[in-house]
Design a protein around this motif. Structure first.
Motif, PDB file in Angstrom:
ATOM      1  N   THR A 190       0.845  -1.186   0.000  1.00 34.25           N
ATOM      2  CA  THR A 190       0.000   0.000   0.000  1.00 34.25           C
ATOM      3  C   THR A 190       0.885   1.242   0.000  1.00 34.25           C
ATOM      4  O   THR A 190       1.754   1.392   0.862  1.00 34.25           O
ATOM      5  CB  THR A 190      -0.914   0.029   1.233  1.00 34.25           C
ATOM      6  OG1 THR A 190      -1.735  -1.143   1.227  1.00 34.25           O
ATOM      7  CG2 THR A 190      -1.807   1.254   1.223  1.00 34.25           C
ATOM      8  N   ARG A 191       0.683   2.110  -0.972  1.00 36.78           N
ATOM      9  CA  ARG A 191       1.452   3.350  -1.076  1.00 36.78           C
ATOM     10  C   ARG A 191       0.522   4.551  -0.917  1.00 36.78           C
ATOM     11  O   ARG A 191      -0.677   4.471  -1.168  1.00 36.78           O
ATOM     12  CB  ARG A 191       2.199   3.409  -2.415  1.00 36.78           C
ATOM     13  CG  ARG A 191       3.207   2.286  -2.582  1.00 36.78           C
ATOM     14  CD  ARG A 191       4.059   2.482  -3.806  1.00 36.78           C
ATOM     15  NE  ARG A 191       4.810   3.728  -3.718  1.00 36.78           N
ATOM     16  CZ  ARG A 191       5.424   4.305  -4.759  1.00 36.78           C
ATOM     17  NH1 ARG A 191       5.322   3.741  -5.957  1.00 36.78           N
ATOM     18  NH2 ARG A 191       6.098   5.411  -4.610  1.00 36.78           N
ATOM     19  N   ASN A 192       1.125   5.662  -0.511  1.00 35.34           N
ATOM     20  CA  ASN A 192       0.325   6.825  -0.153  1.00 35.34           C
ATOM     21  C   ASN A 192       1.048   8.096  -0.572  1.00 35.34           C
ATOM     22  O   ASN A 192       2.282   8.143  -0.595  1.00 35.34           O
ATOM     23  CB  ASN A 192       0.096   6.854   1.363  1.00 35.34           C
ATOM     24  CG  ASN A 192      -1.045   7.761   1.769  1.00 35.34           C
ATOM     25  OD1 ASN A 192      -1.729   8.328   0.923  1.00 35.34           O
ATOM     26  ND2 ASN A 192      -1.251   7.894   3.070  1.00 35.34           N
ATOM     27  N   VAL A 193       0.298   9.109  -0.937  1.00 40.39           N
ATOM     28  CA  VAL A 193       0.830  10.440  -1.195  1.00 40.39           C
ATOM     29  C   VAL A 193       0.229  11.375  -0.149  1.00 40.39           C
ATOM     30  O   VAL A 193      -0.991  11.471  -0.018  1.00 40.39           O
ATOM     31  CB  VAL A 193       0.469  10.932  -2.615  1.00 40.39           C
ATOM     32  CG1 VAL A 193       0.932  12.377  -2.800  1.00 40.39           C
ATOM     33  CG2 VAL A 193       1.115  10.045  -3.669  1.00 40.39           C
ATOM     34  N   LEU A 194       1.103  12.051   0.612  1.00 36.42           N
ATOM     35  CA  LEU A 194       0.654  12.938   1.679  1.00 36.42           C
ATOM     36  C   LEU A 194       0.758  14.390   1.270  1.00 36.42           C
ATOM     37  O   LEU A 194       1.695  14.788   0.569  1.00 36.42           O
ATOM     38  CB  LEU A 194       1.478  12.702   2.950  1.00 36.42           C
ATOM     39  CG  LEU A 194       1.391  11.318   3.593  1.00 36.42           C
ATOM     40  CD1 LEU A 194       2.302  11.253   4.813  1.00 36.42           C
ATOM     41  CD2 LEU A 194      -0.038  10.966   3.962  1.00 36.42           C
ATOM     42  N   ASP A 195      -0.168  15.169   1.720  1.00 34.28           N
ATOM     43  CA  ASP A 195      -0.090  16.621   1.561  1.00 34.28           C
ATOM     44  C   ASP A 195       1.048  17.141   2.429  1.00 34.28           C
ATOM     45  O   ASP A 195       1.114  16.852   3.633  1.00 34.28           O
ATOM     46  CB  ASP A 195      -1.419  17.259   1.983  1.00 34.28           C
ATOM     47  CG  ASP A 195      -1.443  18.754   1.712  1.00 34.28           C
ATOM     48  OD1 ASP A 195      -0.747  19.485   2.432  1.00 34.28           O
ATOM     49  OD2 ASP A 195      -2.180  19.167   0.795  1.00 34.28           O
ATOM     50  N   ASP A 196       1.969  17.920   1.853  1.00 33.76           N
ATOM     51  CA  ASP A 196       3.145  18.386   2.576  1.00 33.76           C
ATOM     52  C   ASP A 196       2.794  19.289   3.756  1.00 33.76           C
ATOM     53  O   ASP A 196       3.524  19.353   4.746  1.00 33.76           O
ATOM     54  CB  ASP A 196       4.091  19.141   1.632  1.00 33.76           C
ATOM     55  CG  ASP A 196       4.794  18.217   0.656  1.00 33.76           C
ATOM     56  OD1 ASP A 196       4.907  17.024   0.979  1.00 33.76           O
ATOM     57  OD2 ASP A 196       5.208  18.679  -0.424  1.00 33.76           O
ATOM     58  N   LYS A 197       1.672  19.964   3.659  1.00 37.62           N
ATOM     59  CA  LYS A 197       1.329  20.929   4.717  1.00 37.62           C
ATOM     60  C   LYS A 197       0.658  20.277   5.908  1.00 37.62           C
ATOM     61  O   LYS A 197       1.065  20.473   7.050  1.00 37.62           O
ATOM     62  CB  LYS A 197       0.435  22.026   4.129  1.00 37.62           C
ATOM     63  CG  LYS A 197       1.142  22.890   3.087  1.00 37.62           C
ATOM     64  CD  LYS A 197       0.201  23.980   2.549  1.00 37.62           C
ATOM     65  CE  LYS A 197       0.929  24.839   1.522  1.00 37.62           C
ATOM     66  NZ  LYS A 197       0.032  25.905   0.976  1.00 37.62           N
ATOM     67  N   ASN A 198      -0.391  19.499   5.671  1.00 32.63           N
ATOM     68  CA  ASN A 198      -1.135  18.941   6.799  1.00 32.63           C
ATOM     69  C   ASN A 198      -0.997  17.419   6.941  1.00 32.63           C
ATOM     70  O   ASN A 198      -1.608  16.812   7.820  1.00 32.63           O
ATOM     71  CB  ASN A 198      -2.616  19.304   6.690  1.00 32.63           C
ATOM     72  CG  ASN A 198      -3.212  18.872   5.353  1.00 32.63           C
ATOM     73  OD1 ASN A 198      -2.803  17.884   4.760  1.00 32.63           O
ATOM     74  ND2 ASN A 198      -4.199  19.639   4.877  1.00 32.63           N
ATOM     75  N   LYS A 199      -0.193  16.809   6.069  1.00 37.77           N
ATOM     76  CA  LYS A 199       0.113  15.375   6.132  1.00 37.77           C
ATOM     77  C   LYS A 199      -1.123  14.483   5.992  1.00 37.77           C
ATOM     78  O   LYS A 199      -1.138  13.339   6.455  1.00 37.77           O
ATOM     79  CB  LYS A 199       0.845  15.027   7.441  1.00 37.77           C
ATOM     80  CG  LYS A 199       2.125  15.802   7.666  1.00 37.77           C
ATOM     81  CD  LYS A 199       3.094  15.642   6.497  1.00 37.77           C
ATOM     82  CE  LYS A 199       4.372  16.449   6.701  1.00 37.77           C
ATOM     83  NZ  LYS A 199       5.272  16.375   5.524  1.00 37.77           N
ATOM     84  N   THR A 200      -2.144  14.989   5.349  1.00 33.38           N
ATOM     85  CA  THR A 200      -3.312  14.167   5.063  1.00 33.38           C
ATOM     86  C   THR A 200      -3.117  13.438   3.742  1.00 33.38           C
ATOM     87  O   THR A 200      -2.362  13.871   2.866  1.00 33.38           O
ATOM     88  CB  THR A 200      -4.591  15.017   4.994  1.00 33.38           C
ATOM     89  OG1 THR A 200      -4.434  16.010   3.969  1.00 33.38           O
ATOM     90  CG2 THR A 200      -4.862  15.688   6.338  1.00 33.38           C
TER      91      THR A 200
END
Length: 267
Positions: A190-200
């Motif tokens: 499972t891979r994920n891309v996080l928002d750099d600002k809020n880590k969502t």
């Protein structure tokens, strides 16, 4: 008969050769054949071999790539390459066992491998010997009876990598459970891309990999097609010398440390 070469490959890291997005639990599955077994299509494998030469930036290597595998899409002159490349068949898989790990395959895959070997003029006796009696083995957390085993004790396959070098046999399962056993050896990440600002999470997906230690069988056939670029190239020696015992990236996941494969060319 046209000159042919046996190609053996060994996954030094997990390998993903994708077929694009698909419905189901796995968003990015491995390429599959019509029955559902993993496969690397000949077009994908040929593209990797060609780009390996093209990316070296040497004019001689680029000429060799075009001679062996054909013109580039943007070339004015269109011509076919000298070599035909078969599918690259993942045939032997390491799988967890109460005994540590074992290697498994399916009777269907062995029949496909024997078809490839017959086309390129190699006897399977050079690679393995089939033993008629199967064995009960601990696969994952249960016990299964293989249909028969394959002896690889004297095979060049054992020289491909460390996971297989100390093993003497591969367990071959009948077709009614073969695909299920192979599926159990695959890795889903499972891979994920996080928002750099809020880590969502911005994107979440699952990729499918063949495990490190998987052994592949394929072939290359010299079709004796002529093109201008091949005139001053010793095709037979160049193909074997360039691709024997090298590591290549298969599947385009090198930025995350995946897809490194060792290949050997046997004449």
């Amino acid at each position: 008969m046209n000159k042919s070469y046996l190609i053996l490959a060994y996954a030094l890291t997990p390998v993903h050769v994708g077929m694009g997005r698909a419905p189901g639990i796995v968003d990015l599955p491995f390429q599959r054949d019509s029955i559902g077994y993993p496969i690397v299509y000949g077009s994908s494998f040929k593209g990797v071999l060609k780009s390996t030469l093209m990316n070296e930036g040497n004019d001689n290597k680029k000429a060799l790539a075009k001679c062996l595998f054909g013109a580039e899409p943007d070339d004015e002159s269109k011509y076919m390459g000298r070599f035909m490349i078969t599918d690259l068949l993942p045939v032997f898989y390491p799988i967890a066992s109460l005994d540590g790990y074992i290697y498994v395959t399916a009777d269907y895959l062995m029949r496909k491998a024997n078809d490839i070997l017959s086309i390129i003029g190699n006897s399977n006796n050079n690679l393995y010997k089939e033993n008629q009696s199967g064995k009960e083995v601990n696969v994952l957390l249960g016990k299964l009876k293989s249909a028969y085993t394959i002896n690889i004790d004297q095979s060049p396959i054992k020289n491909l990598g460390n996971l297989i070098k100390d093993l003497k046999e591969v367990h071959v399962f009948s077709n009614d459970i073969g695909l299920q056993v192979i599926e159990s050896s695959l890795i889903r990440i499972t891979r994920n891309v996080l928002d750099d600002k809020n880590k969502t999470s911005q994107n979440l997906w699952i990729e499918e990999y063949l495990p490190q230690g998987t052994v592949f069988i394929g072939g290359a056939i010299d079709a004796n097609r002529t093109n201008e670029i091949c005139k001053n190239i010793n095709v037979e020696s160049e193909f074997s010398n360039k691709f024997n015992d090298i590591a290549i990236f298969l599947g385009g996941k090198e930025t995350i440390g995946k897809g490194l494969v060792r290949i050997k060319v046997i004449q």
